[in-house]
Write an enzyme that holds these catalytic residues in place. Structure first.
Site, PDB file in Angstrom:
ATOM      1  CE1 TYR A  76      -3.760   2.424   0.657  1.00  0.00           C
ATOM      2  CE2 TYR A  76      -2.161   3.506   2.077  1.00  0.00           C
ATOM      3  CZ  TYR A  76      -3.350   3.524   1.387  1.00  0.00           C
ATOM      4  OH  TYR A  76      -4.127   4.644   1.412  1.00  0.00           O
TER       5      TYR A  76
ATOM      6  CD1 TRP B  69      -1.797   7.375  -0.502  1.00  0.00           C
ATOM      7  CD2 TRP B  69      -1.899   9.390  -1.491  1.00  0.00           C
ATOM      8  NE1 TRP B  69      -3.052   7.900  -0.273  1.00  0.00           N
ATOM      9  CE2 TRP B  69      -3.134   9.139  -0.867  1.00  0.00           C
ATOM     10  CE3 TRP B  69      -1.728  10.592  -2.169  1.00  0.00           C
ATOM     11  CZ2 TRP B  69      -4.197  10.039  -0.906  1.00  0.00           C
ATOM     12  CZ3 TRP B  69      -2.778  11.488  -2.200  1.00  0.00           C
ATOM     13  CH2 TRP B  69      -3.999  11.206  -1.571  1.00  0.00           C
TER      14      TRP B  69
HETATM   15  N1  LIG Z   1      -1.524   7.307  12.957  1.00  0.00           N
HETATM   16  C1  LIG Z   1      -1.980   7.463  11.718  1.00  0.00           C
HETATM   17  N2  LIG Z   1      -1.451   6.746  10.717  1.00  0.00           N
HETATM   18  C2  LIG Z   1      -1.902   6.898   9.461  1.00  0.00           C
HETATM   19  C3  LIG Z   1      -2.933   7.823   9.175  1.00  0.00           C
HETATM   20  C4  LIG Z   1      -3.494   8.563  10.260  1.00  0.00           C
HETATM   21  O1  LIG Z   1      -4.419   9.376  10.087  1.00  0.00           O
HETATM   22  N3  LIG Z   1      -2.974   8.366  11.507  1.00  0.00           N
HETATM   23  N4  LIG Z   1      -3.367   7.980   7.897  1.00  0.00           N
HETATM   24  C5  LIG Z   1      -3.242   6.842   7.003  1.00  0.00           C
HETATM   25  C6  LIG Z   1      -3.519   7.233   5.612  1.00  0.00           C
HETATM   26  S1  LIG Z   1      -5.030   8.015   5.329  1.00  0.00           S
HETATM   27  C7  LIG Z   1      -2.686   6.971   4.586  1.00  0.00           C
HETATM   28  S2  LIG Z   1      -3.234   7.268   2.984  1.00  0.00           S
HETATM   29  C8  LIG Z   1      -1.366   6.351   4.816  1.00  0.00           C
HETATM   30  C9  LIG Z   1      -0.281   6.896   3.875  1.00  0.00           C
HETATM   31  O2  LIG Z   1       0.792   6.032   3.842  1.00  0.00           O
HETATM   32  P1  LIG Z   1       1.777   5.971   2.576  1.00  0.00           P
HETATM   33  O3  LIG Z   1       1.021   6.147   1.317  1.00  0.00           O
HETATM   34  O4  LIG Z   1       2.616   4.753   2.726  1.00  0.00           O
HETATM   35  O5  LIG Z   1       2.666   7.267   2.843  1.00  0.00           O
HETATM   36  P2  LIG Z   1       3.641   8.079   1.903  1.00  0.00           P
HETATM   37  O6  LIG Z   1       4.475   8.901   2.798  1.00  0.00           O
HETATM   38  O7  LIG Z   1       2.842   8.788   0.862  1.00  0.00           O
HETATM   39  O8  LIG Z   1       4.544   6.945   1.265  1.00  0.00           O
HETATM   40  C10 LIG Z   1       4.844   6.870  -0.069  1.00  0.00           C
HETATM   41  C11 LIG Z   1       6.276   6.357  -0.227  1.00  0.00           C
HETATM   42  O9  LIG Z   1       6.504   6.097  -1.610  1.00  0.00           O
HETATM   43  C12 LIG Z   1       7.739   6.689  -2.025  1.00  0.00           C
HETATM   44  N5  LIG Z   1       7.566   7.032  -3.439  1.00  0.00           N
HETATM   45  C13 LIG Z   1       7.095   8.159  -4.000  1.00  0.00           C
HETATM   46  N6  LIG Z   1       7.027   8.036  -5.336  1.00  0.00           N
HETATM   47  C14 LIG Z   1       7.489   6.809  -5.637  1.00  0.00           C
HETATM   48  C15 LIG Z   1       7.666   6.091  -6.861  1.00  0.00           C
HETATM   49  O10 LIG Z   1       7.372   6.561  -7.945  1.00  0.00           O
HETATM   50  N7  LIG Z   1       8.147   4.823  -6.768  1.00  0.00           N
HETATM   51  C16 LIG Z   1       8.480   4.255  -5.578  1.00  0.00           C
HETATM   52  N8  LIG Z   1       8.963   3.018  -5.578  1.00  0.00           N
HETATM   53  N9  LIG Z   1       8.355   4.919  -4.420  1.00  0.00           N
HETATM   54  C17 LIG Z   1       7.839   6.166  -4.452  1.00  0.00           C
HETATM   55  C18 LIG Z   1       7.928   7.873  -1.119  1.00  0.00           C
HETATM   56  O11 LIG Z   1       9.308   8.204  -1.038  1.00  0.00           O
HETATM   57  C19 LIG Z   1       7.315   7.362   0.188  1.00  0.00           C
HETATM   58  O12 LIG Z   1       8.277   6.728   0.989  1.00  0.00           O
HETATM   59  O13 LIG Z   1      -0.966   6.573   6.177  1.00  0.00           O
HETATM   60  C20 LIG Z   1      -1.913   6.084   7.104  1.00  0.00           C
HETATM   61  N10 LIG Z   1      -1.362   6.158   8.444  1.00  0.00           N
HETATM   62  N1  LIG Z   2      -1.556  18.386   3.778  1.00  0.00           N
HETATM   63  C1  LIG Z   2      -1.988  17.116   3.657  1.00  0.00           C
HETATM   64  N2  LIG Z   2      -3.229  16.872   3.185  1.00  0.00           N
HETATM   65  C2  LIG Z   2      -3.677  15.589   3.070  1.00  0.00           C
HETATM   66  C3  LIG Z   2      -2.848  14.485   3.412  1.00  0.00           C
HETATM   67  C4  LIG Z   2      -1.548  14.783   3.911  1.00  0.00           C
HETATM   68  O1  LIG Z   2      -0.772  13.873   4.252  1.00  0.00           O
HETATM   69  N3  LIG Z   2      -1.148  16.095   4.004  1.00  0.00           N
HETATM   70  N4  LIG Z   2      -3.318  13.204   3.257  1.00  0.00           N
HETATM   71  C5  LIG Z   2      -4.464  12.972   2.363  1.00  0.00           C
HETATM   72  C6  LIG Z   2      -5.083  11.682   2.672  1.00  0.00           C
HETATM   73  S1  LIG Z   2      -4.273  10.278   2.187  1.00  0.00           S
HETATM   74  C7  LIG Z   2      -6.279  11.542   3.261  1.00  0.00           C
HETATM   75  S2  LIG Z   2      -6.952   9.989   3.490  1.00  0.00           S
HETATM   76  C8  LIG Z   2      -7.048  12.710   3.713  1.00  0.00           C
HETATM   77  C9  LIG Z   2      -7.531  12.467   5.138  1.00  0.00           C
HETATM   78  O2  LIG Z   2      -8.505  13.359   5.479  1.00  0.00           O
HETATM   79  P1  LIG Z   2      -9.025  13.347   6.995  1.00  0.00           P
HETATM   80  O3  LIG Z   2      -9.007  11.974   7.520  1.00  0.00           O
HETATM   81  O4  LIG Z   2     -10.316  14.046   7.008  1.00  0.00           O
HETATM   82  O5  LIG Z   2      -7.881  14.231   7.660  1.00  0.00           O
HETATM   83  P2  LIG Z   2      -7.130  14.286   9.054  1.00  0.00           P
HETATM   84  O6  LIG Z   2      -6.231  15.462   8.947  1.00  0.00           O
HETATM   85  O7  LIG Z   2      -6.541  12.983   9.429  1.00  0.00           O
HETATM   86  O8  LIG Z   2      -8.276  14.604  10.095  1.00  0.00           O
HETATM   87  C10 LIG Z   2      -9.014  15.800  10.029  1.00  0.00           C
HETATM   88  C11 LIG Z   2      -9.519  16.157  11.397  1.00  0.00           C
HETATM   89  O9  LIG Z   2     -10.408  15.188  11.922  1.00  0.00           O
HETATM   90  C12 LIG Z   2     -10.489  15.449  13.308  1.00  0.00           C
HETATM   91  N5  LIG Z   2     -10.808  14.240  14.061  1.00  0.00           N
HETATM   92  C13 LIG Z   2      -9.997  13.217  14.373  1.00  0.00           C
HETATM   93  N6  LIG Z   2     -10.654  12.284  15.108  1.00  0.00           N
HETATM   94  C14 LIG Z   2     -11.910  12.765  15.277  1.00  0.00           C
HETATM   95  C15 LIG Z   2     -13.073  12.286  15.944  1.00  0.00           C
HETATM   96  O10 LIG Z   2     -13.118  11.214  16.537  1.00  0.00           O
HETATM   97  N7  LIG Z   2     -14.187  13.074  15.854  1.00  0.00           N
HETATM   98  C16 LIG Z   2     -14.216  14.258  15.195  1.00  0.00           C
HETATM   99  N8  LIG Z   2     -15.357  14.934  15.150  1.00  0.00           N
HETATM  100  N9  LIG Z   2     -13.128  14.738  14.591  1.00  0.00           N
HETATM  101  C17 LIG Z   2     -12.000  14.002  14.608  1.00  0.00           C
HETATM  102  C18 LIG Z   2      -9.139  15.959  13.740  1.00  0.00           C
HETATM  103  O11 LIG Z   2      -9.298  17.109  14.528  1.00  0.00           O
HETATM  104  C19 LIG Z   2      -8.435  16.211  12.433  1.00  0.00           C
HETATM  105  O12 LIG Z   2      -7.740  17.439  12.389  1.00  0.00           O
HETATM  106  O13 LIG Z   2      -6.234  13.875   3.713  1.00  0.00           O
HETATM  107  C20 LIG Z   2      -5.513  14.065   2.493  1.00  0.00           C
HETATM  108  N10 LIG Z   2      -4.924  15.386   2.571  1.00  0.00           N
HETATM  109 MO   LIG Z   3      -5.231   8.437   3.103  1.00  0.00          MO
END
Ligand SMILES: Nc1nc2c(c(=O)[nH]1)N[C@H]1C(S)=C(S)[C@@H](COP(=O)(O)OP(=O)(O)OC[C@H]3O[C@@H](n4cnc5c(=O)[nH]c(N)nc54)[C@H](O)[C@@H]3O)O[C@H]1N2
Ligand SMILES: Nc1nc2c(c(=O)[nH]1)N[C@H]1C(S)=C(S)[C@@H](COP(=O)(O)OP(=O)(O)OC[C@H]3O[C@@H](n4cnc5c(=O)[nH]c(N)nc54)[C@H](O)[C@@H]3O)O[C@H]1N2
Ligand SMILES: [Mo]
Length: 765
Positions: free
Chosen positions: A107, A109
């Site tokens: 998994y 991005w």
């Molecule tokens: N505690 C906590 N944990 C979370 C979350 C949270 O809200 N709280 N959010 C979750 C969510 S919503 C998400 S989406 C995940 C994100 O988790 P990931 O998608 O695993 O996070 P990224 O940092 O985007 O990792 C992408 C990696 O791919 C590498 N990369 C970029 N481009 C390329 C390419 O072209 N080829 C290759 N081989 N590598 C490349 C980058 O250097 C990077 O290391 O994290 C989750 N983890």
């Molecule tokens: N700049 C930036 N933008 C991103 C990303 C990033 O890494 N960087 N990641 C992207 C990705 S992969 C995803 S999936 C989306 C995620 O989008 P979201 O999941 O919506 O984003 P988060 O920033 O994890 O959370 C937004 C807010 O939810 C609130 N929250 C957390 N837990 C609770 C709860 O139990 N109840 C309520 N009411 N609120 C709560 C927190 O205050 C938090 O600031 O964002 C995307 N956008």
């Molecule tokens: Mo995500």
């Protein structure tokens, strides 16, 4: 030259082949500062320059149950040797243990680009080689993806085209109640890229039109200042209780939309007896909800009245479902919207994910764009994406998932390409233990992040700046050219180049490349898209597109399948694709699974970890690990923008002044955050932006264990997943539940250890 990323499109300034600057596009009204910060990272000391193999793995023994993974030195080898080692190991594992022993559910991005899509390249390569165990759903929205098709039908992401767009909200809606808020920091991002950031302008338009916003969230800044939102702080993970209290108030006052509930929904009666307490003796009234959520009963009552008397819209974000029982607030939000009377009215009703990504709520979708073609995977086995550590620790064990029983496979070779599990997975110490199980871990990375350091074979990959491609972002009606703006660093190669060489060694190069070069593929995918659109699309030819850098796709027009407006108008003619054809307030199907943690209708389940749990005696603060403002997850944590956000080199943690004062914590001090799973350092930001009892530490700081491989060791940098729990949301979705974690915070004693997150491992030649 144009640059396309998940955080928008930019212009690269190049001088004699050297990348000098990355600038915002002139036509982007809200460019992300992450873009310009990419330049310094391109050649920093963390860059992986040559293929490298872990010393212990190269020495041959021991392979299984190896605790040296993550601690060993690496030996740099030639590409030839690296390709030999990986192809031989793939062959060995496939013939000894079967194709399902190869894990390709990697998994992550990765980067923007229709052709150089890392997961697409990996899956194609592994599928042609015999198959692989895949993963299902996303870390973003697993609970939502699994529960919503039961409730409103359609494909998991189809709600994106069925919910109101911002312009319709501005025109028609009076009241938006946003559970989890509408953080603009998140709308910097759009998966796969976008031409222009529009969300901020559209939010301003709503405000100018007089739409009122309520931010139901533990964090005030989850809505932009200019929205003048009312802030309703709730105890994290209690949104379902708040919604139930509002629903109960609507019901007992007769404010609910009986006509819509009768014609367009099923199961309201059974749900109503749960609300009133006929089943369990507990009325889910506003006073009950107030006790759970930490709000006042009057506030919830008033909100119920406003929601049902105004043209209203209920929004849910994604964070609220990345939690214990994360299915419930999503399901309940649909029920609440159905009760409120606005479901299926223009600009009103229900929607999810607004502002979490820029294009969500901006455009309902885009015509499909050709990407690297998928090959059907000959292996049928998969795991729910967030159950990777369970799989490695307990092969053979069976688990529930959406009405099925899955047997966790035995994985011998992990192939990770384009993701960073050592940032994204919950409970990184548990993952470290699980990670010792496979024979071999192969990783393609551009930087020595933690996942690279925990691999056996690291293959250096070119970044998106170092290859030709074009971007077609999620829902964005633009194609953006991505010409190579610099040469790959060191000996790094594109993922496609690496897989081509491996496929050649394994005897299927022609099937993999179809005899096209990379630029021929890019041209082919573009021309394919153009041909599929026919005259209606009228895209320019490839050469014109490549010169002008942007092309616009034709707009998609509704109504889209499963439209709530059509449902309201005539549920017999326009049924949903749920078993009943209506919105399922009660789902016979989910009920038939017999799960104790996700029953036939939305309900309040106490989370294992929340502020009213017994554990809060020892760990009295709820950890919110939301998305970082300064980067995308862990990407470009080594870039300027993210580095500038650090405090004494650590990730910032925001804490309420009351909680800070009682612990002697002041702005800028280094603190230690801990619970029974682990501990990390962070730099304190004292602010009443977060409610008392809550601390906020964003995801994505490169994990920096002081004693790698040693369970519970201190993370010097501040990755929240050192503290989160690796627990499925429920037996239904098995999604990640990162937002259900309790911690304690204290001042760090003594001189802080140096942060080594960005230092490469010891490299031998
Ligand atoms: N505690 C906590 N944990 C979370 C979350 C949270 O809200 N709280 N959010 C979750 C969510 S919503 C998400 S989406 C995940 C994100 O988790 P990931 O998608 O695993 O996070 P990224 O940092 O985007 O990792 C992408 C990696 O791919 C590498 N990369 C970029 N481009 C390329 C390419 O072209 N080829 C290759 N081989 N590598 C490349 C980058 O250097 C990077 O290391 O994290 C989750 N983890
Ligand atoms: N700049 C930036 N933008 C991103 C990303 C990033 O890494 N960087 N990641 C992207 C990705 S992969 C995803 S999936 C989306 C995620 O989008 P979201 O999941 O919506 O984003 P988060 O920033 O994890 O959370 C937004 C807010 O939810 C609130 N929250 C957390 N837990 C609770 C709860 O139990 N109840 C309520 N009411 N609120 C709560 C927190 O205050 C938090 O600031 O964002 C995307 N956008
Ligand atoms: Mo995500």
């Amino acid at each position: 030259m144009s640059v396309a990323t998940h955080w928008g499109s930019f212009v690269a300034v190049v001088d004699s082949g050297r990348l000098v600057r990355i600038e915002p596009r002139e036509d982007d009204p809200a460019p992300s500062p992450i873009g310009p910060g990419m330049v310094t990272a391109a050649d920093d000391s963390a860059r992986v320059l040559r293929p490298a193999v872990r010393r212990g793995w190269l020495n041959g023994l021991p392979r299984a149950r190896d605790t040296a993974r993550g601690t060993d030195a690496f030996v740099e080898v030639s590409w030839d040797d690296a390709i030999d080692l990986v192809s031989e190991e793939l062959r060995r594992v496939r013939s000894r243990h079967g194709d399902g022993a190869v894990f390709g559910g990697s998994y992550g991005w990765a980067s923007a680009g229709a052709f150089h899509n890392a997961q697409g390249q990996l899956h194609r390569f592994l599928a042609l080689g015999g198959g692989y165990t895949d993963s299902r759903n996303t870390y973003s929205t697993a609970a939502l993806e699994v529960v919503l098709p039961h409730v409103i039908g359609g494909a998991p992401w189809s709600y994106q085209s069925r919910m109101p767009m911002w312009d319709a909200i501005a025109e028609n809606c009076e009241l938006v109640v946003a559970f989890g808020g509408l953080a603009l920091k998140n709308s910097q991002i759009n998966p796969g890229g976008l031409a222009r950031h529009r969300t901020q302008d559209l939010q301003r338009r709503c405000r100018a039109a007089g739409v009122r916003f309520v931010n139901v969230s533990p964090i005030r800044s989850d809505t932009a200042g200019f929205l003048d939102a009312e802030w309703l702080p709730v105890i994290p993970n209690t949104d379902t209780a708040a919604m139930l209290g509002i629903a109960h108030t609507m019901l007992v006052n007769g404010w609910h939309d009986e006509d819509f509930l009768r014609r367009c929904c099923v199961g309201f009666d059974r749900f109503a007896s749960y609300l009133t307490g006929e089943f369990d003796g507990v009325a889910k009234d506003a006073a009950w909800a107030a006790r759970i959520t930490g709000t006042s009963g009057d506030t919830l009552t008033e909100l119920a009245r406003r929601l049902s008397t105004r043209r209203s819209l209920i929004m849910v974000n994604y964070a609220i479902q990345r939690a214990d029982h994360g299915e419930q607030p999503i399901w309940m939000s649909v029920v609440l919207a159905a009760m409120a009377g606005s479901m299926g009215r223009p600009g009103c009703g229900w929607g999810a994910g607004y502002a979490t990504m820029d294009a969500t709520g901006v455009a309902p979708g885009r015509p499909s764009v050709a990407s690297i073609p998928r090959i059907p995977n000959p292996v049928a086995d998969f795991i729910p994406v967030a159950r990777i550590a369970d799989t490695l620790l307990h092969p053979g064990r069976t688990i529930d998932y959406d009405g099925r029983r899955l047997t966790l496979p035995e994985l011998r070779l992990i192939y990770w390409c384009g993701g960073n599990p050592f940032h994204h997975h919950q409970d990184l110490h548990r993952l470290t233990r699980a990670w010792q199980a496979p024979d071999t871990v192969v990783v393609h990375e551009a930087w020595w992040n933690t996942t690279a350091k925990f691999a056996d074979i690291v293959l250096p990959v070119a970044t998106s700046l170092e290859r030709d491609d074009f971007a077609a972002g999620f829902s964005d009606p633009h194609l953006v050219a991505m010409p190579k703006v610099r040469e790959p660093a060191g000996e790094s190669r594109t993922d496609h180049h690496i897989f081509t060489t491996l496929a050649s060694r394994l005897g299927y190069e022609c099937e993999f490349t179809q005899s096209r070069s990379e630029i021929e593929w890019v041209r082919h995918l573009y021309e394919r898209t153009r041909a599929d659109l026919g005259d209606d699309g009228a895209l320019p030819g490839f050469d014109d597109f490549w010169r002008s850098s942007t092309a616009e796709l034709p707009a998609l027009s509704g109504p889209f399948p499963g439209s709530f407006e059509a449902l309201r108008a005539d549920p017999r003619r326009f049924p949903l694709t749920t078993p009943s054809g209506r919105i399922e307030i009660f789902s016979e199907e989910i009920d038939s699974f017999g799960y104790d943690d996700c029953t036939g209708h939305p309900a309040w389940f106490e989370p294992v970890e929340w502020l009213r749990a017994g554990l809060s005696d020892r760990f009295p603060l709820h950890l919110i690990s939301n998305q970082p403002a300064s980067r995308l997850h862990s990407q470009y944590d080594n870039g300027d923008r993210s580095l500038k956000s650090k405090i004494h080199g650590r990730e910032p943690v925001t804490i309420n002044p009351l909680d800070a004062a009682s612990r002697g914590i002041e702005n800028g001090m280094i603190v230690r955050i801990h619970n029974d799973r682990g501990s990390c350092l962070a730099g304190a930001v004292v602010s009443d932006d977060v409610m008392p009892g809550v601390v906020q530490l964003s995801t994505g700081a490169w994990w920096d264990p002081a004693r790698p491989g040693r369970s519970g060791t201190l993370d010097r940098h501040g990755n929240p997943n050192t503290l989160t729990a690796d627990r499925g949301c429920s037996r239904l979705s098995q999604g990640p539940s990162a937002h259900s974690a309790l911690v304690e915070v204290e001042l760090h004693d003594g001189p802080p250890p140096e942060v080594l997150a960005f230092a490469p491992p010891h490299l031998e030649h």
